[in-house]
Scaffold this motif. Structure first.
Motif, PDB file in Angstrom:
ATOM      1  N   UNK A   1      26.544  21.251  79.544  1.00 49.18           N
ATOM      2  CA  UNK A   1      26.851  22.671  79.675  1.00 49.18           C
ATOM      3  C   UNK A   1      25.598  23.475  80.050  1.00 49.18           C
ATOM      4  N   UNK A   2      24.473  23.124  79.449  1.00 48.64           N
ATOM      5  CA  UNK A   2      23.224  23.859  79.697  1.00 48.64           C
ATOM      6  C   UNK A   2      22.637  23.576  81.068  1.00 48.64           C
ATOM      7  N   UNK A   3      22.882  22.382  81.579  1.00 50.17           N
ATOM      8  CA  UNK A   3      22.292  21.917  82.836  1.00 50.17           C
ATOM      9  C   UNK A   3      20.755  21.894  82.707  1.00 50.17           C
ATOM     10  N   UNK A   4      20.040  21.757  83.833  1.00 57.16           N
ATOM     11  CA  UNK A   4      18.583  21.646  83.788  1.00 57.16           C
ATOM     12  C   UNK A   4      17.948  22.995  83.492  1.00 57.16           C
ATOM     13  N   UNK A   5      17.143  23.029  82.424  1.00 54.22           N
ATOM     14  CA  UNK A   5      16.421  24.247  82.051  1.00 54.22           C
ATOM     15  C   UNK A   5      15.053  23.838  81.495  1.00 54.22           C
ATOM     16  N   UNK A   6      14.061  23.795  82.350  1.00 51.06           N
ATOM     17  CA  UNK A   6      12.761  23.265  81.965  1.00 51.06           C
ATOM     18  C   UNK A   6      12.087  24.078  80.862  1.00 51.06           C
ATOM     19  N   UNK A   7      12.121  25.396  80.974  1.00 50.04           N
ATOM     20  CA  UNK A   7      11.447  26.219  79.970  1.00 50.04           C
ATOM     21  C   UNK A   7      12.128  26.078  78.611  1.00 50.04           C
TER      22      UNK A   7
ATOM     23  N   UNK B   1      15.083  16.477  76.208  1.00 47.56           N
ATOM     24  CA  UNK B   1      14.894  15.385  77.169  1.00 47.56           C
ATOM     25  C   UNK B   1      16.074  15.251  78.118  1.00 47.56           C
ATOM     26  N   UNK B   2      17.227  15.747  77.704  1.00 51.78           N
ATOM     27  CA  UNK B   2      18.415  15.693  78.561  1.00 51.78           C
ATOM     28  C   UNK B   2      18.464  16.835  79.567  1.00 51.78           C
ATOM     29  N   UNK B   3      17.810  17.974  79.270  1.00 55.61           N
ATOM     30  CA  UNK B   3      17.917  19.132  80.160  1.00 55.61           C
ATOM     31  C   UNK B   3      16.611  19.437  80.898  1.00 55.61           C
ATOM     32  N   UNK B   4      15.584  18.621  80.671  1.00 55.43           N
ATOM     33  CA  UNK B   4      14.293  18.895  81.306  1.00 55.43           C
ATOM     34  C   UNK B   4      14.279  18.436  82.761  1.00 55.43           C
ATOM     35  N   UNK B   5      13.210  18.798  83.450  1.00 55.80           N
ATOM     36  CA  UNK B   5      12.955  18.335  84.815  1.00 55.80           C
ATOM     37  C   UNK B   5      11.785  17.352  84.726  1.00 55.80           C
TER      38      UNK B   5
END
Length: 215
Positions: A36-42, A60-64
């Motif tokens: 649901x959150x998708x990629x969000x590095x910050x 670790x699942x949403x990082x780049x």
């Protein structure tokens, strides 16, 4: 963090704690939150900074993966003491990083066995996917000397590397089998029905047999 707290399940925590992981969030539900959150590095960096195991797994699942610097990844690994966080960091992030090879070399020689285990996990990956330039006989020398007395996490990673050398490189298979048989590491490891034993000789022979039967 409030949402993660609501996902806390005492049964999941009991299972996770048997493996050394101090969180009670079902991983399937954690992955649904990440989807649901998708990629969000910050946000990933903020979650990591909480030092909460479930939050770090979500991070670790949403990082780049390619956005982390070399030193940042090194610090994260040394902070990642929960086994699942350690494994996901190596497999989901470091393996996709442009710094993976530099870290592999540095970590393999580290005195901290948890850090060294990450180096050996990356080495096992390279044995399979990009063996060019690796000193496979030299790796077998180190494994033969150090595997038996290595701490558990490091022993597991070195044993995986031993098995992968035997599986992927026929010219080194006899020696890999001989090392595994002589050392006997994980020979009596309880293996569920239908799964392959992590004991290197059994693992090597079974994977070779499967390939030959389908090839």
């Amino acid at each position: 963090m409030a949402e993660l707290a609501e996902l806390e399940d005492p049964r999941a925590r009991a299972v996770n704690e048997k493996h050394g992981d101090d969180h009670g969030v079902n991983l399937g539900k954690l992955r649904a939150v990440a989807k649901r959150l998708k990629t969000q590095q910050e946000l990933a960096r903020q979650l990591w900074a909480t030092d909460d195991t479930a939050a770090r797994l979500l991070a670790l699942l949403i990082c780049r993966p390619k956005a982390f610097g070399r030193d940042e990844l090194d610090t994260m690994l040394r902070e990642a003491r929960a086994p699942k966080v350690h494994d996901w960091l190596v497999n989901y992030v470091v393996k996709k990083s442009p710094h993976a090879e530099e870290l592999r070399v540095a970590w393999t020689a580290d005195r901290d066995p948890a850090v060294a285990s990450a180096g050996w996990a990356l080495t096992a990956e390279r044995v399979v996917k990009k063996p060019e330039g690796l000193d496979l006989p030299g790796l077998l020398d180190v494994i033969e000397e150090q595997l038996r007395d290595a701490p558990e996490r490091l022993q597991w990673a070195m044993n995986t590397c031993l098995a992968q050398i035997g599986i992927e490189h026929p010219e080194h298979r006899a020696r890999a089998l001989a090392i595994g048989e002589r050392l006997g590491v994980l020979k009596d490891y309880p293996t569920p029905r239908g799964c392959t034993s992590p004991y290197a000789p059994t693992w090597i022979n079974e994977m070779v047999r499967r390939r030959e039967s389908t090839g």
